[in-house]
Structures are given as C-alpha cells and as structure tokens.
Design a protein around this motif. Structure first.
Motif, PDB file in Angstrom:
ATOM      1  N   ALA A 152       5.844  -7.971  -9.287  1.00 36.79           N
ATOM      2  CA  ALA A 152       4.429  -8.348  -9.048  1.00 36.79           C
ATOM      3  C   ALA A 152       4.244  -9.709  -8.387  1.00 36.79           C
ATOM      4  N   PRO A 153       3.063  -9.726  -7.462  1.00 39.00           N
ATOM      5  CA  PRO A 153       3.118 -10.861  -6.489  1.00 39.00           C
ATOM      6  C   PRO A 153       2.970 -12.422  -7.186  1.00 39.00           C
ATOM      7  N   MET A 154       3.045 -13.408  -6.428  1.00 44.67           N
ATOM      8  CA  MET A 154       3.149 -14.771  -6.969  1.00 44.67           C
ATOM      9  C   MET A 154       2.456 -15.831  -6.059  1.00 44.67           C
ATOM     10  N   GLU A 177      12.758  -9.997  -3.601  1.00 47.28           N
ATOM     11  CA  GLU A 177      11.781  -9.910  -2.782  1.00 47.28           C
ATOM     12  C   GLU A 177      10.384 -10.310  -3.656  1.00 47.28           C
ATOM     13  N   ILE A 178       9.883 -11.299  -2.967  1.00 45.85           N
ATOM     14  CA  ILE A 178       8.781 -11.933  -3.518  1.00 45.85           C
ATOM     15  C   ILE A 178       7.620 -11.651  -2.637  1.00 45.85           C
ATOM     16  N   GLU A 179       6.398 -10.943  -3.130  1.00 45.42           N
ATOM     17  CA  GLU A 179       5.217 -10.835  -2.444  1.00 45.42           C
ATOM     18  C   GLU A 179       4.185 -11.966  -2.677  1.00 45.42           C
ATOM     19  N   THR A 180       3.780 -12.676  -1.902  1.00 40.66           N
ATOM     20  CA  THR A 180       3.001 -13.841  -2.089  1.00 40.66           C
ATOM     21  C   THR A 180       1.604 -13.419  -2.280  1.00 40.66           C
ATOM     22  N   MET A 181       0.833 -14.282  -2.776  1.00 45.07           N
ATOM     23  CA  MET A 181      -0.490 -14.119  -3.169  1.00 45.07           C
ATOM     24  C   MET A 181      -1.159 -15.463  -3.443  1.00 45.07           C
ATOM     25  N   ALA A 187      -3.457 -11.455 -15.452  1.00 42.95           N
ATOM     26  CA  ALA A 187      -3.848 -10.279 -16.396  1.00 42.95           C
ATOM     27  C   ALA A 187      -3.763  -8.951 -15.561  1.00 42.95           C
ATOM     28  N   ASP A 188      -4.295  -8.848 -14.297  1.00 41.15           N
ATOM     29  CA  ASP A 188      -4.252  -7.850 -13.182  1.00 41.15           C
ATOM     30  C   ASP A 188      -2.792  -7.585 -12.934  1.00 41.15           C
ATOM     31  N   ASN A 189      -1.961  -8.594 -13.044  1.00 41.51           N
ATOM     32  CA  ASN A 189      -0.387  -8.135 -12.533  1.00 41.51           C
ATOM     33  C   ASN A 189       0.009  -7.413 -13.886  1.00 41.51           C
ATOM     34  N   TYR A 198       3.996  -1.961 -10.570  1.00 40.83           N
ATOM     35  CA  TYR A 198       5.135  -3.096 -10.314  1.00 40.83           C
ATOM     36  C   TYR A 198       6.144  -2.519 -11.485  1.00 40.83           C
ATOM     37  N   ASP A 199       7.514  -3.185 -10.956  1.00 36.53           N
ATOM     38  CA  ASP A 199       8.430  -2.779 -12.241  1.00 36.53           C
ATOM     39  C   ASP A 199       8.727  -4.004 -13.118  1.00 36.53           C
ATOM     40  N   ALA A 200       8.177  -5.248 -12.909  1.00 35.46           N
ATOM     41  CA  ALA A 200       8.328  -6.224 -13.596  1.00 35.46           C
ATOM     42  C   ALA A 200       7.334  -7.437 -13.091  1.00 35.46           C
ATOM     43  N   VAL A 201       6.888  -8.360 -14.081  1.00 35.74           N
ATOM     44  CA  VAL A 201       6.034  -9.710 -13.805  1.00 35.74           C
ATOM     45  C   VAL A 201       6.836 -10.817 -14.259  1.00 35.74           C
TER      46      VAL A 201
END
Length: 290
Positions: A152-154, A177-181, A187-189, A198-201
């Motif tokens: 999940a994005p971070m 691999e890190i998606e940036t937000m 909660a949405d993640n 997503y596979d993990a948070v």
C-alpha cells in the motif's frame, strides 16, 4: 536619531526578555504544599493507544502514564508530575521554552530534535512496526517476502518510510517497491488490502490496533518487522531531572516492572527480541488488555 534608535532597540530587548521570562525561561520550580517539586509534563492530544489515551473521565491512561507513575515512586517524595494535553509540535515548543519540563508521546530520535532537546537514556519502550495482511495470506511475514507483491502507498517521509529506505539500501537485490502518496489514509489502505488492491500494509502496530478496533476487517498481523525505541524529550536545562529519570528507568527495566507493563498494555514483552515477539504470535485482542 541614533540614540533614539538604540533606546528603542534596548526597550524592545527588555520587552522580549520579559515575554520569554513569562513563557517559562526560569529555573525556579513550583512546589506542592508538602514540598514536592512540580514537574510539568506535556502529553499529546493526538492520543495513541495503548501508549496514551484517556478514560471516560478524560484522565490520561496507558503504558506511558503507568511508566511515569512508577518513575514517580522510584524518585520518592522529590517530584510530582502534572500533565497537560496539547498539540504535539506546540508541546515541543513548550519544552524548548521551558513551559514544560519534558514531553512524552512516542518520540523517536532524529538529528534535528537531538540538536534541540535532551533525550532520555535508556529508551522507556518500543514502537513496533508490522506487515498487515489478509487472514488467508501466509507467505508475507518479513520485508524480504514483499518481492513481487503490492505494498500500500506511503508518505514520502516519516519513520515508516525511513525503515523501508534503510532496508532497500541494505538489500538492493530484494528491494521493496514503494508507491508514494502525500497523505495516505491508513484506513483506506487497510480496506484496499481486504479488497485485493494491495498484498500488504506497513504500519505501526498500535496504529493498526486503533483502526482495526473500529473497522474489524478480515486482516491480521503477518509479522513484526522492527521495534523502534521511544524516548522522553527534555528541555536542555533539565539535565539533573533527566539523569534521575534515566536512573529510575534503568532500575524499572532491571527489576522487570517495564516488562510487566508491556505485557499489560500490549500483550507481549516488547523488550524481548523480534524472534520472541513473533513466536508469541503477537495479536491485538482488546479483551486481553486491561
């Protein structure tokens, strides 16, 4: 004109000095009727259970408060802690101006803060980070398991991102691999995790607990990834107070008091290593918490 300018400047300095004095730049401490020195403690109003939150009477409770109560006992009749809630950055400003003697709320070390404040030594506890997965996922327990998975994005900065960046630097062949937000919603993640987006948070465990208590999603802690030490932050003038609390904290660690408090509030002794914590199958079950 020069004399008038100088006089105005001196007047301004005197006024600023008076304001700073009113803000707390003084070494004199208030005392209780029985002679105890009053120590003003800043608590964050952005509560973070089970470290810190409030009960039905709006009184502060949690691991942090129990820890400070034990410190007070160790220090005998010398001090009395008085608590005040405030916004976190405002609390730190209050510590720097000596409005507060120290602040406690899940503070990590970083170079910027170390330049401004004294830190407790040793740490009084740990913030644990974890990979959150769906209940039917069993192959994601550590960061190395994220290869080929969707995380999940971070946010682009912060403690969690620092942990992942450090891991990637040490493991370039198995980097996450890190998606940036800019402002991701935890909660949405977690909802996206349930829906297969997503596979993990990657979250602090206590943050996960607080959200999961409300949402009750079909998810679990796949594995504890790290434990980050947390510290008291002091005004730099308070070296003696820091030294005394340091000593009390060390004694509370050695006699097992802090381990018992960790068990009480977190369900696991986070002073143990990660292998132990994961073997205990660290779960968040509020029914087991007091």
């Amino acid at each position: 004109m020069k004399l008038k300018t100088l006089g105005a400047l001196l007047t301004g300095i005197i006024l600023v000095s008076g304001i700073l004095s009113a803000c707390g730049f003084t070494n004199e401490k208030e005392k209780t009727k029985d002679g105890k020195e009053i120590i003003k403690v800043a608590l964050s109003d952005e509560v973070n259970p089970p470290f810190l939150y409030t009960n039905d009477q709006n009184q502060p409770i949690g691991y942090d408060i129990d820890y400070l109560k034990e410190v007070e006992k160790k220090l005998g009749d010398k001090y009395q802690f008085e608590y005040q809630f405030g916004e976190e950055e405002g609390n730190l400003i209050g510590v720097s101006t000596n409005k507060f003697d120290f602040a406690i709320n899940w503070f990590f070390k970083n170079p910027e803060r170390e330049a401004k404040f004294l830190y407790g030594n040793p740490e009084y506890g740990y913030s644990m980070t974890a990979l959150i997965t769906r209940n039917d996922t069993n192959d994601i327990q550590a960061l190395k398991d994220l290869k080929g998975k969707k995380l999940a994005p971070m946010a682009p900065s912060g403690g969690l991102r620092t942990i992942l960046n450090s891991y990637n630097e040490k493991n370039p062949d198995n980097a996450v691999e890190i998606e940036t937000m800019e402002h991701p919603s935890n909660a949405d993640n977690l909802k996206g995790l349930v829906n297969g987006k997503y596979d993990a948070v990657f979250l602090n465990v206590s943050t996960f607990e607080a959200i999961q208590e409300k949402l009750k999603l079909d998810i679990k802690i796949g594995g504890i990834v790290s434990k980050e030490p947390v510290y008291i932050v002091y005004n730099k003038q308070n070296k003696e107070l820091q030294r005394e609390i340091n000593q009390a904290t060390e004694e509370l660690k050695k006699d097992g008091t802090l381990s018992k408090l960790a068990e009480k509030w977190f369900g696991v002794n986070f002073f143990e290593d990660l292998d132990y914590i994961n073997q205990k199958q660290y779960q968040f079950d509020n029914e087991n918490k007091k």
